[in-house]
Design a protein around this motif. Structure first.
Motif, PDB file in Angstrom:
ATOM      1  N   ALA A 224     -10.531 -14.225 -29.138  1.00 55.90           N
ATOM      2  CA  ALA A 224     -11.981 -13.979 -28.745  1.00 55.90           C
ATOM      3  C   ALA A 224     -12.267 -14.703 -27.149  1.00 55.90           C
ATOM      4  CB  ALA A 224     -12.833 -14.506 -29.598  1.00 55.90           C
ATOM      5  N   ASP A 226     -15.664 -15.498 -24.883  1.00 55.75           N
ATOM      6  CA  ASP A 226     -17.259 -15.590 -25.128  1.00 55.75           C
ATOM      7  C   ASP A 226     -17.699 -15.018 -23.642  1.00 55.75           C
ATOM      8  OD1 ASP A 226     -16.517 -16.975 -27.435  1.00 55.75           O
ATOM      9  OD2 ASP A 226     -18.058 -18.390 -27.109  1.00 55.75           O
ATOM     10  N   GLY A 230     -23.744 -13.207 -24.917  1.00 61.49           N
ATOM     11  CA  GLY A 230     -23.580 -13.620 -26.236  1.00 61.49           C
ATOM     12  C   GLY A 230     -22.707 -12.871 -27.318  1.00 61.49           C
ATOM     13  N   THR A 231     -22.207 -11.885 -26.689  1.00 61.48           N
ATOM     14  CA  THR A 231     -21.023 -11.191 -27.368  1.00 61.48           C
ATOM     15  C   THR A 231     -19.704 -11.825 -27.587  1.00 61.48           C
ATOM     16  OG1 THR A 231     -20.434  -9.727 -25.679  1.00 61.48           O
ATOM     17  CG2 THR A 231     -22.335  -8.998 -27.266  1.00 61.48           C
ATOM     18  N   ARG A 232     -18.664 -11.323 -28.396  1.00 59.42           N
ATOM     19  CA  ARG A 232     -17.162 -11.970 -28.003  1.00 59.42           C
ATOM     20  C   ARG A 232     -16.366 -10.755 -27.827  1.00 59.42           C
ATOM     21  NH1 ARG A 232     -18.400 -16.677 -31.973  1.00 59.42           N
ATOM     22  NH2 ARG A 232     -18.686 -18.213 -30.660  1.00 59.42           N
ATOM     23  N   LYS A 233     -15.759 -10.848 -26.797  1.00 61.45           N
ATOM     24  CA  LYS A 233     -14.669  -9.526 -26.530  1.00 61.45           C
ATOM     25  C   LYS A 233     -13.354 -10.062 -26.701  1.00 61.45           C
ATOM     26  CE  LYS A 233     -17.532  -6.356 -23.319  1.00 61.45           C
ATOM     27  NZ  LYS A 233     -17.441  -5.856 -22.449  1.00 61.45           N
TER      28      LYS A 233
ATOM     29  N   GLU B  55     -20.501 -11.822 -34.349  1.00 61.10           N
ATOM     30  CA  GLU B  55     -19.480 -12.001 -33.491  1.00 61.10           C
ATOM     31  C   GLU B  55     -18.293 -12.853 -33.728  1.00 61.10           C
ATOM     32  OE1 GLU B  55     -19.808 -10.447 -30.551  1.00 61.10           O
ATOM     33  OE2 GLU B  55     -21.556  -9.503 -30.874  1.00 61.10           O
ATOM     34  N   ALA B  59     -12.818 -19.139 -30.282  1.00 66.72           N
ATOM     35  CA  ALA B  59     -11.528 -19.340 -30.051  1.00 66.72           C
ATOM     36  C   ALA B  59     -11.094 -20.741 -29.780  1.00 66.72           C
ATOM     37  CB  ALA B  59     -10.899 -18.425 -28.916  1.00 66.72           C
ATOM     38  N   GLN B  76     -15.825 -10.852 -37.549  1.00 60.24           N
ATOM     39  CA  GLN B  76     -16.490 -10.338 -36.417  1.00 60.24           C
ATOM     40  C   GLN B  76     -16.298  -8.960 -36.848  1.00 60.24           C
ATOM     41  OE1 GLN B  76     -14.553 -11.044 -32.734  1.00 60.24           O
ATOM     42  NE2 GLN B  76     -16.205 -10.155 -31.686  1.00 60.24           N
TER      43      GLN B  76
END
Lengths: 251, 307
Positions: A224, A226, A230-233, B55, B59, B76
């Motif tokens: 992940a 950040d 505010g999303t996590r890609k 979310e 990590a 998530q």
């Protein structure tokens, strides 16, 4: 499309005491710059190791990596003629065009993936390459052969300018900000500084991020990153290359 | 070698073969669908769904351990509505069973999700009462029999005709207590094991590798624990079908779980080393059955000969 393939090693050489350059026969794999391979490093390691693609030419792909743990130590010991279990090409890379003028900023083992960018926009790029010390330098001649200019910095001053790449990049941008984009790969604090710099000078900036990875294809969601919204890609699928403005640098 | 019938039944749902992709390791199928036809699988357990988008945890979310990995993804996912709108139609293109895995913060949330998924049309609902990586709900429901029963009952009341499979945690003193509670509350099947709580520390920085400090252990290291627990649960509630999982990477691992009492098996962590692992497990199972002269792989289920 990613594929799994047994790839023959056609060359294995040391670039310095820490870094290994390896050329693989990858057949029909056609990678883009900034993508990576996910390589099985022996039966003792459950997870594959993500290794960035340095360069590619008609079926031959070059990776450059540092020995950091048991997996990469195993990989470094593979000899010419042996086969590697490779998954790739993976991830979203740098999008460069041949007419672009890029400021390439690389730190340590973040340098190799920028070589492909330099070659794609041959003759137009300025590269700023940073190393901890001169004995870790690599690929200088190759960058020099395809870049308009190459600047080197080292943390201890044993090669090039003493200091960090972002200082050198600042000097360049102060006199010339006419770049298509800044493309950066290296440790997170370096990327953060370069992202701030690019924003200050109004130049678009793409960064290649790193995170501990699992599947490498976007299924397990462990790597992940950040985002500012505010999303996590995920570094393996959405990245490793992100727009610097997308990333939450304070996370 | 004679032809082996690979079909198995899990809570009345027929799977073309006993191998299912484990929840949380296969996303919604799109990624591994680039490597092979998802219709080769007996079923797909999708990434754990919650009532609304999550979310997950910061990590690092993964650490490698001896013959295993720790993860702390923290569920998530895009939320159950987005799954139904955007992912389910994709999965429905393939000739495989779709198993929706759900986690709720309250029993009511489990019920609401079951209602939506039942209406949308999934083949099976896997009720996760055992996620070690979330604060509310999750593992708490899986470690107390009365809560496990409450969640199971709520899910059953809202799942309509879709069978409900309850996913059990190994992080308990006696897994059969929870299994019986779920069975008594109407569970149609059980799946086990979820991950075992674990921790790894970097001795130089003295920091845990995982940002959440602890995570869930999976991979070959947990296989013997899974085999033992499947055997215990199968012995305690022999009428309930079991989806066995935990460290399966080859046909022999799967055969062990089936002999211990599993009707089908899920493959998870093995995918990270080999995207084709589920197909290799399926072929390995077929070879074992053929070698033993079995005409159907389902005759392995519960056939262990304990001392």
């Amino acid at each position: 499309m990613p594929m799994q393939r047994q790839c023959k090693i056609v060359q294995n050489s040391r670039l310095n005491p820490y870094a290994v350059s390896m050329v693989l026969e990858v057949g029909e794999m056609v990678p883009g710059t900034g993508q990576f391979l996910h390589i099985k490093c022996g039966d003792g390691q459950l997870l594959r190791r993500p290794i960035s693609i340095c360069d590619w030419q008609e079926g031959l792909l070059r990776i450059v990596f540092e020995v950091r743990g048991e997996g990469t130590a195993w990989l470094a010991e593979r000899r010419r003629g042996e086969y590697l279990d490779v998954l790739g090409p993976l991830g979203h890379g740098f999008e460069t065009n041949a007419k672009g003028r890029y400021l390439l900023v690389g730190g340590g083992i973040g340098i190799p993936p920028l070589l492909g960018c330099a070659r794609n926009a041959s003759g137009n790029c300025t590269a700023v390459l940073g190393f901890r010390s001169g004995d870790r330098a690599m690929l200088l001649g190759e960058f020099a052969s395809c870049c308009a200019s190459v600047r080197v910095a080292s943390d201890d001053g044993s090669m090039g300018v003493r200091g960090f790449v972002d200082q050198v990049a600042r000097e360049i941008l102060e006199t010339d900000r006419d770049f298509t984009a800044v493309l950066a790969c290296g440790p997170r604090p370096m990327l953060k500084s370069v992202a701030q710099l690019a924003r200050e000078f109004g130049v678009p900036c793409k960064v290649s991020m790193e995170e501990r990875m699992g599947c490498g294809v976007g299924a397990c969601l462990v790597c992940a990153c950040d985002m500012a919204d505010g999303t996590r890609k995920h570094v393996c699928k959405d990245g490793p290359v992100f727009d610097a403005e997308e990333v939450d640098w304070d996370a | 070698m004679p032809e082996v019938d690979l079909r198995v039944s899990l809570a009345g749902v027929e799977l073309k073969n006993p191998v299912v992709a484990a929840s949380g390791t296969f996303g919604f199928g799109r990624e591994y669908g680039q490597f092979y036809d998802l219709g080769e699988l007996g079923g797909i357990c999708v990434k754990g769904l919650t009532a609304t988008r999550r979310e997950g945890n910061p990590a690092p979310r993964i650490a490698e351990t001896p013959m295993g990995i720790l993860n702390s993804v923290g569920l998530q996912n895009p939320g159950v509505d987005a799954f139904i709108a955007e992912e389910l139609p994709f999965l429905r293109q393939f000739d495989t069973r779709v198993i929706a895995n759900i986690s709720g913060n309250t029993p009511e949330e489990y019920g609401e999700m079951c209602e939506k998924l039942s209406a949308a049309g999934v083949d099976l609902i896997e009720v996760n009462i055992s996620c070690p990586n979330v604060k509310a709900g999750g593992l708490a429901y899986g470690t107390r029999p009365e809560l496990a029963a409450e969640v199971t009952g709520e899910a059953k009341r809202h799942a309509g005709k879709v069978p409900v499979m309850v996913k059990l945690s190994p992080n308990v003193t006696d897994i059969t207590e929870i299994a019986r509670a779920a069975a008594d509350a109407g569970a149609d099947a059980l799946s086990l094991i979820n991950t075992l709580r674990g921790m790894r520390i970097d001795v130089d920085t003295r920091r845990p590798i995982l940002k959440m400090n602890t995570g869930g252990l999976s991979g070959p290291a947990v296989l013997p624990v899974a085999v033992r627990m499947v055997w215990e649960v199968h012995t305690a509630v022999p009428h309930l079908p079991i989806l066995g999982m935990g460290g399966v990477s080859g046909g022999e691992d799967a055969a062990q779980l089936m002999l211990a009492g599993a009707s089908a098996v899920a493959v998870g962590t093995a995918l990270f080393a080999d995207p084709y692992a589920p197909l290799k497990v399926r072929d390995g199972l077929r070879d074992i059955a053929a070698r033993q002269g079995l005409d159907k792989v389902r005759s392995l289920t519960g056939a262990v000969r304990p001392w």
